[in-house]
Structure formats: C-alpha cells, structure tokens
Enzyme design. Structure first.
Site, PDB file in Angstrom:
ATOM      1  CB  SER A 144      30.985  46.955  53.511  1.00 43.36           C
ATOM      2  OG  SER A 144      29.624  47.208  53.309  1.00 43.36           O
ATOM      3  CE1 TYR A 157      29.906  48.119  58.613  1.00 40.05           C
ATOM      4  CE2 TYR A 157      28.782  48.101  56.651  1.00 40.05           C
ATOM      5  CZ  TYR A 157      29.879  47.687  57.973  1.00 40.05           C
ATOM      6  OH  TYR A 157      30.599  46.591  56.819  1.00 40.05           O
TER       7      TYR A 157
HETATM    8  N1  LIG Z   1      30.050  40.376  57.682  1.00 37.52           N
HETATM    9  C1  LIG Z   1      30.063  41.252  56.330  1.00 37.52           C
HETATM   10  O1  LIG Z   1      29.254  40.790  55.457  1.00 37.52           O
HETATM   11  C2  LIG Z   1      30.458  42.389  56.089  1.00 37.52           C
HETATM   12  C3  LIG Z   1      30.537  43.130  54.918  1.00 37.52           C
HETATM   13  C4  LIG Z   1      31.604  44.069  54.918  1.00 37.52           C
HETATM   14  C5  LIG Z   1      32.229  44.948  55.793  1.00 37.52           C
HETATM   15  N2  LIG Z   1      32.669  43.610  56.725  1.00 37.52           N
HETATM   16  C6  LIG Z   1      33.611  44.550  57.681  1.00 37.52           C
HETATM   17  O2  LIG Z   1      34.337  43.221  57.810  1.00 37.52           O
HETATM   18  C7  LIG Z   1      34.804  43.592  59.317  1.00 37.52           C
HETATM   19  C8  LIG Z   1      35.070  42.165  59.708  1.00 37.52           C
HETATM   20  O3  LIG Z   1      33.314  41.492  59.850  1.00 37.52           O
HETATM   21  P1  LIG Z   1      33.109  40.762  60.782  1.00 37.52           P
HETATM   22  O4  LIG Z   1      31.833  40.195  59.663  1.00 37.52           O
HETATM   23  O5  LIG Z   1      33.272  38.949  60.775  1.00 37.52           O
HETATM   24  O6  LIG Z   1      31.999  40.882  62.415  1.00 37.52           O
HETATM   25  P2  LIG Z   1      31.893  39.787  63.772  1.00 37.52           P
HETATM   26  O7  LIG Z   1      31.581  39.105  63.283  1.00 37.52           O
HETATM   27  O8  LIG Z   1      30.633  41.110  64.237  1.00 37.52           O
HETATM   28  O9  LIG Z   1      33.256  40.621  64.662  1.00 37.52           O
HETATM   29  C9  LIG Z   1      33.859  41.921  64.568  1.00 37.52           C
HETATM   30  C10 LIG Z   1      34.458  41.997  65.531  1.00 37.52           C
HETATM   31  O10 LIG Z   1      35.386  43.409  65.867  1.00 37.52           O
HETATM   32  C11 LIG Z   1      35.683  43.007  66.800  1.00 37.52           C
HETATM   33  N3  LIG Z   1      35.548  44.523  67.377  1.00 37.52           N
HETATM   34  C12 LIG Z   1      34.704  45.510  66.413  1.00 37.52           C
HETATM   35  N4  LIG Z   1      34.895  46.936  67.731  1.00 37.52           N
HETATM   36  C13 LIG Z   1      35.794  46.781  67.952  1.00 37.52           C
HETATM   37  C14 LIG Z   1      36.676  47.803  68.399  1.00 37.52           C
HETATM   38  N5  LIG Z   1      36.111  48.676  68.453  1.00 37.52           N
HETATM   39  N6  LIG Z   1      37.707  47.346  69.137  1.00 37.52           N
HETATM   40  C15 LIG Z   1      38.683  46.133  68.882  1.00 37.52           C
HETATM   41  N7  LIG Z   1      37.892  44.972  67.952  1.00 37.52           N
HETATM   42  C16 LIG Z   1      36.199  45.280  67.733  1.00 37.52           C
HETATM   43  C17 LIG Z   1      34.926  42.322  68.157  1.00 37.52           C
HETATM   44  O11 LIG Z   1      35.966  42.111  68.919  1.00 37.52           O
HETATM   45  P3  LIG Z   1      35.031  41.346  70.461  1.00 37.52           P
HETATM   46  O12 LIG Z   1      34.006  40.087  69.805  1.00 37.52           O
HETATM   47  O13 LIG Z   1      36.368  40.623  70.978  1.00 37.52           O
HETATM   48  O14 LIG Z   1      34.957  42.772  71.149  1.00 37.52           O
HETATM   49  C18 LIG Z   1      35.209  41.251  66.545  1.00 37.52           C
HETATM   50  O15 LIG Z   1      36.571  40.679  66.670  1.00 37.52           O
HETATM   51  C19 LIG Z   1      34.391  44.802  59.091  1.00 37.52           C
HETATM   52  O16 LIG Z   1      34.874  46.067  59.514  1.00 37.52           O
HETATM   53  C20 LIG Z   1      32.979  44.622  58.874  1.00 37.52           C
HETATM   54  O17 LIG Z   1      32.883  46.247  59.036  1.00 37.52           O
HETATM   55  C21 LIG Z   1      32.009  42.426  57.354  1.00 37.52           C
END
Ligand SMILES: NC(=O)c1ccc[n+]([C@@H]2O[C@H](COP(=O)([O-])OP(=O)(O)OC[C@H]3O[C@@H](n4cnc5c(N)ncnc54)[C@H](OP(=O)(O)O)[C@@H]3O)[C@@H](O)[C@H]2O)c1
Length: 248
Positions: A144, A157
């Site tokens: 991130s 985080y």
């Molecule tokens: N959105 C942002 O602005 C942002 C910024 C920087 C980095 N990121 C990173 O990008 C990645 C995706 O983020 P996102 O925003 O798409 O998140 P999100 O919409 O909250 O979705 C999270 C996903 O991760 C899965 N997940 C969570 N914990 C898990 C576990 N213990 N085992 C298996 N699956 C798990 C969830 O599965 P289920 O729904 O099936 O439980 C869901 O598919 C993450 O690593 C996040 O930290 C996001």
C-alpha cells in the site's frame, strides 16, 4: 501486451471475490488465462465472477481459503494448481485494513492484520514457489502507499504493508535464481469496500490531492498487476510499484 497474452496460463488471485482482486481476476480472464478466484467468505460473489468470466469465453473456478491460516493458504494454492494442472502466476490481493488510534490498538487487532497481510503473504509464496514454472513464474503481492506514508490510526496496517515491501524484496532474491519474479503493487486510495468510510469522510480532500482528479478504481490497478505478471516484466523483480494517481 497482446489481447490473449495469458492464453493457456493459470493464475490464482486471492481476494478475488470483490474489490481490486475481482478486477484483477476479470482482467486475467479477458487476457485468456485460466483463473482461480480465491475467496474467504464471499462464495456467492466468487462464483458469480467465475460465471461472468466463463460467459465472456474464459475459464474460472472459485477456491475457498483463509490466507491467515497456513494450512488453508497452502490448500488454496494446491486446489488452484489441480484445477488447471499448472500454476503460472500467484496474485495475492487478500487483505484486511481496519484502522485504530494507538490507545485502542490491542493484540487481536495486530494479529488479525498481520495474520492476513503478512503471514498470508509468506505462506502463499512458500506454497506457490515449488509449483511455478522455472523460469517464468510470477508472484504479485499487495502493499500500500501507506507503507511509505502512514496516516494517523493506520500504523498497524501500514506496518503490515511495509513488511510486504520487504518480503517481496527478500523473496525475489531467493527465487530469482529460478527465474521467478516477485513484486508488489502499492495502491493509493482505490474505491472498494475497504475504503468506503475513508472516502465518505475525506473523499473531497483525496480528490483535491490527486493530480489525475478522480478517485482510483479497481481497474486502475488491474493493468499494473497483469504487466508485472507478463513476459514483458521479466526484468522487474523485488520491486513495489506505487499506483496512486500521483497522490500528494
Ligand atoms: N482499496 C484500497 O484503497 C487499497 C489501497 C492500498 C492497498 N490495498 C490492498 O489491496 C488489496 C485488495 O484490497 P481491496 O480494497 O480490494 O479490499 P476489499 O474490497 O476489502 O476486499 C478484500 C478481499 O480480501 C479477501 N480477504 C480478506 N481477508 C482474507 C483472508 N484472511 N483470507 C482470504 N481472503 C481474504 C476478501 O474475501 P471475502 O470477501 O471472500 O471474505 C476480499 O475478497 C488488499 O491487500 C489491500 O490491503 C487496497
């Protein structure tokens, strides 16, 4: 990258049930890959996405598993490999991101974040490494922008994502001699369930600080991931690519 760059290749995308992971899985499907869509609780969403990829002419299967539980992370990788008889790319988009002020941080908060974001990254890499092609295997994890610039309350985080930056660097050195690349993408704010509260509270401020003058969408990150997983990125390893619209 050509339209069918990943024809015949098999990709596991953890966190594929929604958000950025779903956009990444959809993009790989459109590029001809066989896609294993990893999920923890979102079975219906993962299966709906597989049906969507199938209807568009691709192949996809949903694979369940909690990446925070080492045996499940390992089983998820094994099921993805068995489904297609090969595994060329691991994309680990599973992640959790609750924020807490220092005074409210407790053991459960730290463990929940580190187990998914750090232990999951390690165990998935360990499970995938022996199955990936040598040379040519690709691993892409999720860091991130906050790893480099934490917000007040995002310390745990942000530290978990800083660990991903370092793990990617170290694992790239271990797997480089086998011709396997290991990289990370570090998104800024992307509009997903994870950022719904942040965007409600500070959306205008984030927009104003973003030179490209819009809020990032999951698809903005998908192309960075497919590039890092492509043959064209064969000379990029151990690196974390920031994709944040130039956020100041
Ligand atoms: N959105 C942002 O602005 C942002 C910024 C920087 C980095 N990121 C990173 O990008 C990645 C995706 O983020 P996102 O925003 O798409 O998140 P999100 O919409 O909250 O979705 C999270 C996903 O991760 C899965 N997940 C969570 N914990 C898990 C576990 N213990 N085992 C298996 N699956 C798990 C969830 O599965 P289920 O729904 O099936 O439980 C869901 O598919 C993450 O690593 C996040 O930290 C996001």
């Amino acid at each position: 990258m050509s339209e069918r760059s990943f024809e015949g290749k098999a990709v596991l995308v953890t966190g594929g049930s929604r958000g950025i992971g779903a956009a990444v899985a959809r993009r790989f499907g459109s590029l001809g890959a066989h896609v294993a869509v990893g999920y923890r609780s979102g079975r219906d969403a993962a299966e709906a996405l597989c049906a969507e990829i199938g209807a568009a002419g691709g192949t996809a299967v949903a694979v369940a598993g909690d990446v925070a539980v080492p045996a499940q992370a390992q089983a998820m990788v094994g099921r993805a490999h068995d489904a297609f008889g090969r595994l060329d790319v691991l994309v680990n988009a599973a992640g959790v991101g609750p924020y807490l002020p220092l005074a409210e941080i407790d053991e459960a908060h730290c463990r929940a974040i580190f187990d998914t974001n750090v232990l999951g990254t390690i165990m998935l890499t360990q499970a995938a490494a022996p199955l990936l092609p040598s040379p040519g295997g690709r691993i892409v994890h999720f860091a991130s922008r906050l790893a480099f610039n934490p917000l007040p309350t995002s310390s745990v985080y942000s530290a978990s994502k800083a660990a991903v930056v370092t793990l990617v660097h170290g694992f790239a050195r271990e797997l480089g001699p086998r011709g396997i690349t290991v990289n990370a993408v570090a998104p800024g704010v992307i509009e997903t369930d994870m950022t719904a509260d942040i965007l409600r509270e500070r959306g205008e401020q984030i927009l104003a600080a973003t030179p490209l003058r819009r809020i990032g969408q999951p698809d903005d990150v998908a192309g960075v991931v497919t590039f890092l997983a492509s043959a064209d990125a064969g000379w990029v390893t151990g690196r974390t690519i920031i994709a944040d619209g130039g956020l100041n």
